[in-house]
Design a protein around this motif. Structure first.
Motif, mmCIF file in Angstrom:
data_model
loop_
_atom_site.group_PDB
_atom_site.id
_atom_site.type_symbol
_atom_site.label_atom_id
_atom_site.label_comp_id
_atom_site.label_asym_id
_atom_site.label_seq_id
_atom_site.Cartn_x
_atom_site.Cartn_y
_atom_site.Cartn_z
ATOM 1 N N GLU A 1 0.850 -1.199 0.000
ATOM 2 C CA GLU A 1 0.000 0.000 0.000
ATOM 3 C C GLU A 1 0.879 1.240 0.000
ATOM 4 O OE1 GLU A 1 -3.028 2.045 3.137
ATOM 5 O OE2 GLU A 1 -3.486 -0.033 2.583
ATOM 6 N N ILE A 2 0.618 2.150 -0.924
ATOM 7 C CA ILE A 2 1.386 3.398 -0.996
ATOM 8 C C ILE A 2 0.889 4.346 0.089
ATOM 9 C CG2 ILE A 2 1.904 5.425 -2.402
ATOM 10 C CD1 ILE A 2 1.675 3.672 -4.857
ATOM 11 N N PRO A 3 1.768 4.802 0.977
ATOM 12 C CA PRO A 3 1.330 5.701 2.050
ATOM 13 C C PRO A 3 1.046 7.104 1.521
ATOM 14 C CG PRO A 3 3.706 5.409 2.144
ATOM 15 C CD PRO A 3 3.212 4.501 1.053
ATOM 16 N N LEU A 4 -0.112 7.617 1.851
ATOM 17 C CA LEU A 4 -0.470 8.995 1.526
ATOM 18 C C LEU A 4 -0.510 9.778 2.836
ATOM 19 C CD1 LEU A 4 -3.337 8.343 -1.058
ATOM 20 C CD2 LEU A 4 -0.890 8.608 -1.476
ATOM 21 N N VAL A 5 0.259 10.852 2.916
ATOM 22 C CA VAL A 5 0.417 11.568 4.177
ATOM 23 C C VAL A 5 0.037 13.034 4.002
ATOM 24 C CG1 VAL A 5 2.240 10.009 4.935
ATOM 25 C CG2 VAL A 5 2.847 12.103 3.736
ATOM 26 N N ALA A 6 -0.281 13.669 5.121
ATOM 27 C CA ALA A 6 -0.599 15.097 5.111
ATOM 28 C C ALA A 6 0.622 15.894 4.667
ATOM 29 C CB ALA A 6 -1.040 15.546 6.502
ATOM 30 N N GLY A 7 0.391 16.892 3.841
ATOM 31 C CA GLY A 7 1.480 17.740 3.365
ATOM 32 C C GLY A 7 2.038 17.325 2.029
ATOM 33 N N MET A 8 1.624 16.170 1.511
ATOM 34 C CA MET A 8 2.154 15.725 0.229
ATOM 35 C C MET A 8 1.595 16.596 -0.896
ATOM 36 S SD MET A 8 0.062 12.130 -0.223
ATOM 37 C CE MET A 8 1.062 11.708 -1.647
ATOM 38 N N PRO A 9 2.395 16.868 -1.924
ATOM 39 C CA PRO A 9 1.938 17.740 -2.999
ATOM 40 C C PRO A 9 0.966 17.033 -3.929
ATOM 41 C CG PRO A 9 4.110 16.887 -3.492
ATOM 42 C CD PRO A 9 3.774 16.398 -2.121
ATOM 43 N N LEU A 10 0.165 17.822 -4.591
ATOM 44 C CA LEU A 10 -0.709 17.288 -5.627
ATOM 45 C C LEU A 10 0.058 17.216 -6.947
ATOM 46 C CD1 LEU A 10 -3.972 19.271 -4.824
ATOM 47 C CD2 LEU A 10 -3.253 17.053 -3.960
ATOM 48 N N GLY A 11 -0.478 16.453 -7.876
ATOM 49 C CA GLY A 11 0.169 16.340 -9.176
ATOM 50 C C GLY A 11 0.481 14.892 -9.512
ATOM 51 N N GLN A 12 1.534 14.695 -10.282
ATOM 52 C CA GLN A 12 1.897 13.365 -10.753
ATOM 53 C C GLN A 12 2.933 12.714 -9.838
ATOM 54 O OE1 GLN A 12 3.219 13.529 -14.821
ATOM 55 N NE2 GLN A 12 1.167 13.854 -15.630
ATOM 56 N N MET A 13 2.607 11.501 -9.400
ATOM 57 C CA MET A 13 3.536 10.695 -8.610
ATOM 58 C C MET A 13 4.096 9.589 -9.509
ATOM 59 S SD MET A 13 3.493 11.869 -5.449
ATOM 60 C CE MET A 13 2.496 13.178 -4.709
ATOM 61 N N LYS A 14 5.409 9.459 -9.529
ATOM 62 C CA LYS A 14 6.049 8.408 -10.318
ATOM 63 C C LYS A 14 6.279 7.188 -9.425
ATOM 64 C CE LYS A 14 8.469 11.677 -13.335
ATOM 65 N NZ LYS A 14 9.791 12.136 -13.823
ATOM 66 N N VAL A 15 5.754 6.047 -9.855
ATOM 67 C CA VAL A 15 5.881 4.813 -9.082
ATOM 68 C C VAL A 15 6.707 3.814 -9.899
ATOM 69 C CG1 VAL A 15 4.650 2.966 -7.894
ATOM 70 C CG2 VAL A 15 3.625 5.256 -8.043
ATOM 71 N N THR A 16 7.796 3.335 -9.306
ATOM 72 C CA THR A 16 8.694 2.400 -9.986
ATOM 73 C C THR A 16 8.991 1.224 -9.074
ATOM 74 O OG1 THR A 16 9.754 4.314 -11.044
ATOM 75 C CG2 THR A 16 10.858 2.191 -11.259
ATOM 76 N N ALA A 17 8.917 0.024 -9.629
ATOM 77 C CA ALA A 17 9.303 -1.178 -8.892
ATOM 78 C C ALA A 17 10.700 -1.601 -9.321
ATOM 79 C CB ALA A 17 8.307 -2.309 -9.150
ATOM 80 N N MET A 18 11.499 -2.031 -8.343
ATOM 81 C CA MET A 18 12.858 -2.508 -8.616
ATOM 82 C C MET A 18 13.089 -3.809 -7.864
ATOM 83 S SD MET A 18 14.874 1.142 -8.354
ATOM 84 C CE MET A 18 13.899 1.612 -6.928
ATOM 85 N N ALA A 19 14.009 -4.596 -8.348
ATOM 86 C CA ALA A 19 14.335 -5.868 -7.705
ATOM 87 C C ALA A 19 15.797 -6.195 -7.937
ATOM 88 C CB ALA A 19 13.438 -6.986 -8.240
ATOM 89 N N LEU A 20 16.338 -6.997 -7.029
ATOM 90 C CA LEU A 20 17.710 -7.487 -7.170
ATOM 91 C C LEU A 20 17.655 -8.987 -7.405
ATOM 92 C CD1 LEU A 20 19.775 -5.598 -4.438
ATOM 93 C CD2 LEU A 20 20.121 -5.521 -6.906
ATOM 94 N N ASP A 21 17.960 -9.404 -8.619
ATOM 95 C CA ASP A 21 17.935 -10.813 -8.990
ATOM 96 C C ASP A 21 19.368 -11.270 -9.251
ATOM 97 O OD1 ASP A 21 17.076 -13.336 -9.664
ATOM 98 O OD2 ASP A 21 16.600 -12.795 -11.738
ATOM 99 N N HIS A 22 19.906 -12.059 -8.305
ATOM 100 C CA HIS A 22 21.288 -12.514 -8.420
ATOM 101 C C HIS A 22 22.236 -11.323 -8.599
ATOM 102 C CE1 HIS A 22 18.887 -16.078 -9.654
ATOM 103 N NE2 HIS A 22 19.754 -16.710 -8.875
ATOM 104 N N ASP A 23 22.024 -10.326 -7.759
ATOM 105 C CA ASP A 23 22.867 -9.119 -7.726
ATOM 106 C C ASP A 23 22.716 -8.249 -8.971
ATOM 107 O OD1 ASP A 23 24.420 -7.897 -5.765
ATOM 108 O OD2 ASP A 23 26.267 -8.262 -6.864
ATOM 109 N N LYS A 24 21.697 -8.527 -9.789
ATOM 110 C CA LYS A 24 21.409 -7.696 -10.957
ATOM 111 C C LYS A 24 20.209 -6.809 -10.657
ATOM 112 C CE LYS A 24 24.500 -9.613 -13.696
ATOM 113 N NZ LYS A 24 25.657 -8.875 -14.232
ATOM 114 N N LEU A 25 20.354 -5.524 -10.947
ATOM 115 C CA LEU A 25 19.294 -4.568 -10.674
ATOM 116 C C LEU A 25 18.276 -4.565 -11.806
ATOM 117 C CD1 LEU A 25 18.072 -2.243 -9.031
ATOM 118 C CD2 LEU A 25 19.615 -0.690 -10.220
ATOM 119 N N LEU A 26 17.019 -4.815 -11.472
ATOM 120 C CA LEU A 26 15.926 -4.778 -12.441
ATOM 121 C C LEU A 26 15.030 -3.596 -12.112
ATOM 122 C CD1 LEU A 26 14.880 -8.555 -12.363
ATOM 123 C CD2 LEU A 26 16.736 -7.494 -13.645
#
Length: 267
Positions: free
Chosen positions: A174-199
């Motif tokens: 769940e993405i936390p939404l908190v007081a004071g956060m700006p409006l507009g576009q939020m960029k969401v990116t998933a990353m993983a480490l598979d055998h020390d390789k960054l995805l």
């Protein structure tokens, strides 16, 4: 023959990268939400697939917002040490599936999990409210550090460890939404480490829009210019109408008195 060998080597290099990219996906339960006075009431889930047994990191980054900071508090109207720190995201949250100490430190900046946020500092810069070159040169890093501290204290910047749930190849959080956060576009990116390789997955965009006349959580008025002008014009218009009615009533009273005087004189 040489062409065939080169082609085989090229495919051998490219094929694993293509598999890694296909193994990591990122989706949002909502692409757009309306944020009211309490953003925490809204929920947005990020989910997808990742390689099994690979740590998953989700980065949420909001639009840049300046931070007003001062190194020395005082009660004067003009603060010569006041500055705006520009170039920092208004919202920066990193969610992890494992504690960060289980991830090699040489990956921290690439994954965005550096607790000092050193990967964000190169894009930050300071604009002094007063033209004091000496103060700028001397305290620039102090202003940036103070801006990072303020955002951290307000929970606008945070690294939340162990909040990404994993079941086999599936993950969600769940993405936390908190007081004071700006409006507009939020960029969401998933990353993983598979055998020390960054995805890294494709960037998903979450749109935050105001749902009320004033959105206190955004620290700015979330209304159109027409609405703002209307709010200021209503009391002025009411006062003007009251004055006009008072003038009309005064003239009517003057006319009644004049008519009464004429009647008296005619008698």
């Amino acid at each position: 023959m040489k062409v065939a060998i080169v082609l085989c080597l090229t495919l051998a290099l490219l094929f694993p990268a293509t598999v890694w990219a296909a193994d990591l996906t990122c989706q949002l339960s909502k692409k757009e939400i309306e944020v009211g006075l309490n953003p925490a009431r809204e929920t947005v889930t990020v989910f997808g697939q990742a390689p099994e047994n690979a740590p998953v990191i989700v980065k949420v980054e909001g639009p840049d917002r300046p931070v007003l900071v001062t190194l020395y508090e005082n009660d004067s109207l003009i603060k010569f040490n006041e500055a705006e720190v520009q170039g920092l995201p208004g919202f920066y949250q990193v969610l992890t599936s494992v504690p960060t100490d289980r991830i090699k430190e040489n990956h921290w900046q690439a994954l965005g999990i550096d607790p000092e946020y050193r990967h964000l500092v190169p894009g930050a810069w300071v604009r002094m409210r007063q033209d004091i070159e000496e103060a700028y040169q001397k305290n620039q890093q102090d202003y940036i550090n103070l801006a990072l501290k303020i955002k951290n204290e307000k929970h606008l910047f945070s690294i939340r460890q162990g909040v990404v749930n994993i079941d086999g190849r599936h993950y969600w959080a769940e993405i936390p939404l908190v007081a004071g956060m700006p409006l507009g576009q939020m960029k969401v990116t998933a990353m993983a480490l598979d055998h020390d390789k960054l995805l890294s997955s494709e960037v998903q965009i979450l749109h935050l829009k105001p749902s009320s006349i004033l959105t206190l959580g955004s620290q700015e008025l979330s209304v159109s210019a027409v609405m703002v002008i209307s709010l200021f014009m209503v009391p002025i218009l009411l006062l003007t109408v009251a004055q006009v009615l008072e003038i009309i009533e005064y003239r009517r009273e003057q006319e009644r008195r004049a008519r009464l005087l004429r009647e008296i004189c005619q008698r």
